[in-house]
Design a protein around this motif. Structure first.
Motif, PDB file in Angstrom:
ATOM      1  N   ASP A 185      32.976 -59.396  60.468  1.00  0.00           N
ATOM      2  CA  ASP A 185      34.392 -59.303  60.079  1.00  0.00           C
ATOM      3  C   ASP A 185      35.271 -60.397  60.644  1.00  0.00           C
ATOM      4  OD1 ASP A 185      33.926 -56.923  59.072  1.00  0.00           O
ATOM      5  OD2 ASP A 185      35.581 -55.910  60.128  1.00  0.00           O
ATOM      6  N   ASN A 238      25.194 -58.782  61.492  1.00  0.00           N
ATOM      7  CA  ASN A 238      26.466 -58.064  61.461  1.00  0.00           C
ATOM      8  C   ASN A 238      27.285 -58.345  62.708  1.00  0.00           C
ATOM      9  OD1 ASN A 238      26.253 -56.742  59.026  1.00  0.00           O
ATOM     10  ND2 ASN A 238      25.011 -55.107  59.914  1.00  0.00           N
ATOM     11  N   ARG A 288      27.336 -44.824  61.720  1.00  0.00           N
ATOM     12  CA  ARG A 288      27.821 -44.678  63.095  1.00  0.00           C
ATOM     13  C   ARG A 288      28.471 -43.322  63.332  1.00  0.00           C
ATOM     14  NH1 ARG A 288      32.027 -48.455  65.720  1.00  0.00           N
ATOM     15  NH2 ARG A 288      32.231 -46.634  67.030  1.00  0.00           N
ATOM     16  N   LEU A 326      19.845 -41.518  70.913  1.00  0.00           N
ATOM     17  CA  LEU A 326      20.810 -40.868  70.022  1.00  0.00           C
ATOM     18  C   LEU A 326      21.754 -39.963  70.826  1.00  0.00           C
ATOM     19  CD1 LEU A 326      18.396 -40.092  67.047  1.00  0.00           C
ATOM     20  CD2 LEU A 326      20.372 -41.638  66.979  1.00  0.00           C
ATOM     21  N   GLY A 347      28.957 -43.567  72.122  1.00  0.00           N
ATOM     22  CA  GLY A 347      29.005 -44.427  70.927  1.00  0.00           C
ATOM     23  C   GLY A 347      30.388 -44.627  70.335  1.00  0.00           C
ATOM     24  N   GLU A 348      31.223 -43.603  70.454  1.00  0.00           N
ATOM     25  CA  GLU A 348      32.552 -43.610  69.834  1.00  0.00           C
ATOM     26  C   GLU A 348      33.364 -44.871  70.168  1.00  0.00           C
ATOM     27  OE1 GLU A 348      34.067 -41.641  67.076  1.00  0.00           O
ATOM     28  OE2 GLU A 348      33.237 -40.056  68.360  1.00  0.00           O
ATOM     29  N   GLU A 349      33.248 -45.315  71.436  1.00  0.00           N
ATOM     30  CA  GLU A 349      34.076 -46.423  71.933  1.00  0.00           C
ATOM     31  C   GLU A 349      33.698 -47.799  71.388  1.00  0.00           C
ATOM     32  OE1 GLU A 349      36.549 -46.250  74.874  1.00  0.00           O
ATOM     33  OE2 GLU A 349      36.599 -44.401  73.674  1.00  0.00           O
ATOM     34  N   ALA A 350      32.463 -47.922  70.896  1.00  0.00           N
ATOM     35  CA  ALA A 350      31.957 -49.266  70.567  1.00  0.00           C
ATOM     36  C   ALA A 350      32.617 -49.828  69.313  1.00  0.00           C
ATOM     37  CB  ALA A 350      30.450 -49.218  70.365  1.00  0.00           C
ATOM     38  N   PHE A 370      23.490 -33.085  66.933  1.00  0.00           N
ATOM     39  CA  PHE A 370      22.432 -32.881  65.951  1.00  0.00           C
ATOM     40  C   PHE A 370      22.690 -31.743  64.975  1.00  0.00           C
ATOM     41  CE2 PHE A 370      19.602 -34.912  69.308  1.00  0.00           C
ATOM     42  CZ  PHE A 370      19.507 -36.120  68.620  1.00  0.00           C
ATOM     43  N   LEU A 426      20.338 -50.590  65.259  1.00  0.00           N
ATOM     44  CA  LEU A 426      20.480 -49.139  65.128  1.00  0.00           C
ATOM     45  C   LEU A 426      19.587 -48.618  64.004  1.00  0.00           C
ATOM     46  CD1 LEU A 426      21.897 -46.474  65.897  1.00  0.00           C
ATOM     47  CD2 LEU A 426      23.671 -47.039  64.229  1.00  0.00           C
ATOM     48  N   LEU A 450      24.268 -42.078  72.432  1.00  0.00           N
ATOM     49  CA  LEU A 450      25.291 -42.508  71.463  1.00  0.00           C
ATOM     50  C   LEU A 450      26.289 -41.393  71.193  1.00  0.00           C
ATOM     51  CD1 LEU A 450      23.233 -44.500  68.795  1.00  0.00           C
ATOM     52  CD2 LEU A 450      24.730 -45.410  70.581  1.00  0.00           C
ATOM     53  N   GLN A 451      25.790 -40.134  71.183  1.00  0.00           N
ATOM     54  CA  GLN A 451      26.700 -39.009  70.930  1.00  0.00           C
ATOM     55  C   GLN A 451      27.785 -38.932  72.003  1.00  0.00           C
ATOM     56  OE1 GLN A 451      24.048 -35.638  70.443  1.00  0.00           O
ATOM     57  NE2 GLN A 451      23.105 -36.556  68.624  1.00  0.00           N
ATOM     58  N   LEU A 467      28.128 -50.414  66.098  1.00  0.00           N
ATOM     59  CA  LEU A 467      26.878 -49.828  66.582  1.00  0.00           C
ATOM     60  C   LEU A 467      25.675 -50.431  65.871  1.00  0.00           C
ATOM     61  CD1 LEU A 467      27.739 -46.016  66.939  1.00  0.00           C
ATOM     62  CD2 LEU A 467      27.589 -47.750  68.725  1.00  0.00           C
ATOM     63  N   SER A 468      25.897 -51.459  65.091  1.00  0.00           N
ATOM     64  CA  SER A 468      24.795 -52.039  64.320  1.00  0.00           C
ATOM     65  C   SER A 468      23.640 -52.439  65.225  1.00  0.00           C
ATOM     66  CB  SER A 468      25.262 -53.268  63.548  1.00  0.00           C
ATOM     67  OG  SER A 468      26.308 -52.931  62.684  1.00  0.00           O
ATOM     68  N   VAL A 517      25.443 -40.941  63.969  1.00  0.00           N
ATOM     69  CA  VAL A 517      24.753 -41.056  65.260  1.00  0.00           C
ATOM     70  C   VAL A 517      25.615 -40.671  66.461  1.00  0.00           C
ATOM     71  CG1 VAL A 517      23.052 -42.732  64.450  1.00  0.00           C
ATOM     72  CG2 VAL A 517      25.169 -43.545  65.502  1.00  0.00           C
ATOM     73  N   VAL A 518      26.922 -40.609  66.304  1.00  0.00           N
ATOM     74  CA  VAL A 518      27.730 -40.183  67.447  1.00  0.00           C
ATOM     75  C   VAL A 518      28.022 -38.672  67.409  1.00  0.00           C
ATOM     76  CG1 VAL A 518      28.786 -42.469  67.743  1.00  0.00           C
ATOM     77  CG2 VAL A 518      29.984 -40.731  66.402  1.00  0.00           C
ATOM     78  N   SER A 519      27.481 -37.986  66.378  1.00  0.00           N
ATOM     79  CA  SER A 519      27.765 -36.544  66.242  1.00  0.00           C
ATOM     80  C   SER A 519      26.576 -35.706  66.703  1.00  0.00           C
ATOM     81  CB  SER A 519      28.076 -36.220  64.780  1.00  0.00           C
ATOM     82  OG  SER A 519      29.136 -37.031  64.330  1.00  0.00           O
ATOM     83  N   GLY A 529      37.103 -55.290  55.157  1.00  0.00           N
ATOM     84  CA  GLY A 529      36.213 -55.553  56.287  1.00  0.00           C
ATOM     85  C   GLY A 529      34.990 -54.660  56.363  1.00  0.00           C
ATOM     86  N   ASN A 585      30.918 -53.533  55.842  1.00  0.00           N
ATOM     87  CA  ASN A 585      29.620 -54.197  55.904  1.00  0.00           C
ATOM     88  C   ASN A 585      28.937 -54.199  54.554  1.00  0.00           C
ATOM     89  OD1 ASN A 585      29.520 -54.906  58.583  1.00  0.00           O
ATOM     90  ND2 ASN A 585      28.844 -52.854  59.200  1.00  0.00           N
TER      91      ASN A 585
END
Lengths: 333, 333
Positions: free
Chosen positions: A128, A110, B69, A37, A44-47, B76, A68, A40-41, A50-51, B72-74, B108, B110
């Motif tokens: 998508d 997904n 998402r 986690l 993760g933003e760039e992905a 805690f 995830l 990801l913090q 994140l599924s 999880v990128v933020s 688009g 999920n």
């Protein structure tokens, strides 16, 4: 960025590599839930999605995948190692997008990782992208089945000349092909002049042949597009169609026999027309299932072997048989 | 569980309520990221999808949504309040599944939350469910467009009698309808007996009319299914088709005129056939765009107004015009 564009340019736009996104999260199997986690913090933003998080080794080879949702329902201090699914479904970058969409339909993911020939992970395709691909491919199939050239634009956004261009080639081609049917009729001018009523059944025979052929070609083309019918099923399909066409043909011929008998009081005429009708139905079903599968075998899009072409072929053959039967068993008898 | 089954049974199976899952994660806006994750560790397992977490008030009214998402990128200790998107796209439980699939295609997502008439959240529909719906609905449209009754089973799993049953009603109906075209031809027996060559052009006129009508009806039916063409566009479509059919019709008529002239050395015959051809193309385009839209207006599935019915109607009208022209301007002139 520029590197992503370069990467995508290396791939045919209609393949997995052409529709993939290159932003995904790669993790290592030694991590805990909390470390994942925290990772990801930061990253993760760039992905793109994140599924799923992908476990890669030092060489970027895809080793496993974790959803995830499995991470977030697990306690912070748990190790992710045991959660990793090493049985990853991935697709090769050169796989055709239609094949990719079938894999989505089959597994309901997904997103799916895209790899090169060495299993090195290159990117992901998300549902998508594929949803759009499926709609696009189906529209293309429908266009081909209706003898239309492909158009990228919506109907309302296409100009009059664009629409005309989309239609004219196939109409010309089919119009000229239909000339053969005309030549066949010309060959029986003497018979038609002496028994003009014979001409009255031409539209019914042509329409029934066209409709019966369209029914089966649509089922086969759609079945192959959805991956339900494969080339190796050909003889199973043919045997099925022979039996179906016998049932359907006999019912239609019987109804037609009664109709012609009642309205024309001429049993030999009724017999001739009905025999030609039975032949037409059987022929159209055989042609209608065979042509799309031959096309598939020859790597031509089966959707091209739909209603218009089948109708043209069945017309010529069934009118030949009709007029030959009329000449030999009705007029000369 | 039993309560879930009861909830789903209350809804028409072809609506959002009928395809939704009732397991989703509801959270409160006061939580932090860490509290949300701890909540998921306890309650997340049950949910159909965790892609989105839904913020409900005490009465279960849907107030907002947060993508997992984003959580999880933020960090805690962050509060989720500012991350909540209060502009939620939701669907009513009674919305038709085809409409739901269009919303998925448009945004688009999920998954989409399903609410009742008071905005109380009932469940979620996931992209999976809709992917299946889209394939299903498209197959149904194609079946209708090919004059087939709907079958739930794959082609290879359907027995011979099942396949025959799927096809026979429409073939009988269309065969009997084609009789009218036969009656029209019977009305011109005298003319056909005196100039038998007239019969040779019947297949070409019928096929071209059928193909030209199929082209436009397919574009309109598909356009309406994808939500690209609406009923209010009718006059725009009609005006477009009139102009397109004029261009296409003139090109086909010109080619045909040359062909008949060269092969039959009979300019008046060439003129008669080409005039009938031009009329056939215009008529088929007008009928081909009008019938599916009338069907939509009358809440009948537009896909029923496809190739087979349009071909039958256009055949009768265009052969009437052809034989009338042949009688008045070719034979009597």
């Amino acid at each position: 960025d520029a590197q992503e564009v370069l990467e995508l340019m290396r791939h045919d736009p209609e393949t997995a590599g052409g529709i993939m996104a290159t932003g995904f999260v790669a993790i290592r199997e030694q991590m805990t839930v909390k470390e994942t986690l925290e990772y990801l913090q930061v990253y993760g933003e760039e992905a793109e999605s994140l599924s799923y998080l992908y476990v890669l080794d030092e060489d970027g080879i895809l080793k496993g995948v974790i959803a995830l949702r499995e991470i977030v329902v697990s306690p912070f201090d748990e190790h992710i190692g045991p959660m990793i699914n090493t049985n990853v479904i991935s697709v090769r970058a050169d796989m055709d997008q239609e094949e990719v969409s079938r894999i989505f339909a089959k597994y309901g993911f997904n997103s799916i990782p895209v790899v090169d020939e060495n299993d090195k992970m290159l990117g992901i395709v998300t549902a998508d992208d594929v949803f759009y691909v499926v709609e696009e491919e189906t529209t293309e199939d429908m266009e081909k089945m209706a003898a239309l050239a492909h158009s990228e634009k919506d109907y309302l956004d296409t100009g009059v000349f664009g629409l005309a261009k989309q239609r004219i080639f196939w109409l010309l081609f089919l119009m000229i092909s239909a000339t053969f049917t005309g030549i066949i009729i010309q060959g029986y001018q003497k018979e038609l002049a002496s028994v003009v009523i014979l001409a009255a059944f031409i539209p019914m025979l042509m329409d029934t042949g066209g409709n019966a052929g369209t029914q089966v070609s649509t089922l086969i083309i759609r079945g192959m597009a959805l991956g339900e019918i494969k080339l190796k099923d050909y003889f199973k399909v043919l045997y099925k169609e022979l039996r179906v066409s016998l049932i359907v043909g006999i019912v239609l011929a019987a109804v037609n026999f009664l109709r012609v008998w009642i309205f024309h009081h001429d049993p030999p005429l009724a017999f001739t027309v009905s025999a030609a009708l039975l032949f037409t139905v059987i022929l159209s079903k055989v042609v209608g299932c065979t042509l799309p599968m031959i096309a598939q075998k020859l790597k031509i899009d089966p959707a091209l072997m739909a209603s218009p072409i089948i109708t043209t072929i069945v017309d010529a053959l069934s009118l030949s048989v009709y007029l030959y039967l009329a000449k030999t068993i009705y007029i000369n008898a």
